[in-house]
Scaffold this active site. Structure first.
Site, PDB file in Angstrom:
ATOM      1  N   GLU A 126      68.257  70.810  -9.747  1.00 15.33           N
ATOM      2  CA  GLU A 126      69.155  70.163 -10.438  1.00 15.33           C
ATOM      3  C   GLU A 126      69.448  68.768 -10.206  1.00 15.33           C
ATOM      4  OE1 GLU A 126      69.402  74.204 -11.526  1.00 15.33           O
ATOM      5  OE2 GLU A 126      69.486  73.348  -9.558  1.00 15.33           O
ATOM      6  N   HIS A 196      76.865  83.124 -14.047  1.00 15.06           N
ATOM      7  CA  HIS A 196      76.492  82.706 -15.327  1.00 15.06           C
ATOM      8  C   HIS A 196      77.721  82.751 -16.086  1.00 15.06           C
ATOM      9  CE1 HIS A 196      72.658  84.046 -13.465  1.00 15.06           C
ATOM     10  NE2 HIS A 196      72.043  83.001 -14.279  1.00 15.06           N
TER      11      HIS A 196
END
Length: 392
Positions: A126, A196
């Site tokens: 990321e 998540h």
């Protein structure tokens, strides 16, 4: 050090790409060539302006006159990405698995239409994804990157808050990363657990130089995403992943934008102001309807849409009328953006308030898996908060 090197290498790579495009056909001395390249490198890094970005939210009558097509939220996002790539030859889109369509299918078929040079996969890194995007935006490209889940945006936190957000400021407005947009699915989905399901918008709302946007449905996703991509500032665009397929709407066809920094009043009322954003709007609509049916309470429902900069004027105007305010979001209570709204409205509307401002938010725990139903601020919790302010 590694993260800074990634960003630096990204900028150098993008600089090489741009210089190749503008390489003169005749040879010249090294000093002249360096000077020419430096000018070309930053020539396109001025504040950008787009004439086709909307400055107001269309009324229901204006919507009714538009040509529309039924789409769910991921199709609306896909449409916005396609239009961005069609209308801007410098636009590129990249992230983990996006060339395969992405885990939520938001980029389906884009690589076939625009090629592997403009739609491509990245490594699972990321900070590298965002560092590369910053480098591309710094040399004039429109860099649209995807973080596969908002929970995994934190490795890129330094790149976003210390590099992207401060790029224009530290250069004295000589250059910027105006073409940077970071997309990320956020929020509860029913089975995501603690890695998540998170809603990290408040972390970034604390950072001057960024814009933070969260749509509630397909039309808003398309209009706000196109506006975010064309905005002359780095934008983080959080998408409610629980609505990718669940939310269906008549979405305007073609190029369509909605203004950033403008809240939308979804339902006018006289007794209490209710504020939320993203997927929480569906929950709040149900709570407001229950309050109306059961207790004859008239709720004014507002979708904030842009977290930073947020539209305080619309909420102030509403609270001056109703005298009561309920704010709800999925993120934990402590440090959540509801606290910023509550503090501002208490300061500016104190003499209008008839009851303490209520915050209905997630709990101050990691996001649970089996206890998600107890954790989330559902419509019953919000209904109880509406009753509390009415009965104060």
């Amino acid at each position: 050090i590694l993260v800074r090197r990634v960003a630096r290498c990204s900028m150098q790579l993008c600089g090489r790409i741009n210089r190749l495009k503008f390489q003169p056909s005749v040879s010249s001395s090294k000093s002249i060539r360096r000077s020419w390249r430096r000018k070309e490198l930053f020539r396109s890094c001025k504040i950008r302006s787009f004439s086709n970005v909307s400055t107001k939210i269309p009324t229901k009558e204006e919507y009714s006159r538009m040509e529309t097509k039924q789409k769910n939220l991921f199709m609306a996002v896909n449409d916005a990405l396609r239009i961005s790539l069609q209308t801007d030859e410098k636009a590129v889109f990249f992230g983990e698995d996006v060339a395969f369509g992405g885990v939520f299918r938001c980029s389906i078929d884009l690589v076939d239409e625009f090629g592997k040079d403009r739609v491509f996969n990245t490594p699972l890194c990321e900070q590298g994804i965002v560092g590369f995007a910053i480098g591309m935006a710094a040399v004039g490209h429109t860099a649209i990157c995807e973080i596969q889940f908002a929970d995994y945006i934190f490795p890129a936190f330094d790149q976003i808050v210390n590099e992207a957000a401060k790029f224009r400021y530290r250069s004295g407005n000589q250059f910027n990363v105006a073409g940077l947009t970071i997309r990320a699915p956020y929020g509860a989905v029913g089975h995501g657990g603690h890695y998540h399901s998170q809603s990290p918008e408040a972390y970034f709302a604390h950072t001057p130089g960024l814009k933070v946007v969260i749509p509630r449905g397909p039309s808003q996703a398309k209009g706000l995403l196109l506006a975010s991509i064309r905005d002359p500032n780095p934008v983080i665009f959080f998408e409610p992943k629980s609505l990718y397929r669940a939310a269906v709407d008549q979405v305007p066809v073609g190029d369509f934008t909605l203004p950033l920094g403008v809240a939308e009043v979804l339902q006018e009322g006289s007794d209490v102001t209710v504020v939320g954003w993203g997927a929480q709007l569906g929950v709040l609509e149900k709570a407001c309807q229950m309050a109306a049916d059961t207790d004859k309470i008239s709720c004014e429902l507002i979708d904030l849409q842009t977290i930073l900069p947020w539209d305080s004027k619309t909420i102030e105007k509403s609270v001056a009328k109703t005298g009561r305010l309920v704010i709800s979001h999925e993120a934990p209570l402590t440090g959540g953006f509801a606290g910023e709204i509550a503090a501002t409205i208490q300061e500016r509307c104190f003499l209008h308030l008839e009851a303490p401002i209520q915050r209905v938010c997630g709990l101050d725990t990691p996001f649970p898996l089996v206890y998600e139903r107890l954790y989330v601020p559902d419509y019953l919790k919000n209904y109880e908060a509406i009753k509390r302010v009415m009965n104060f």
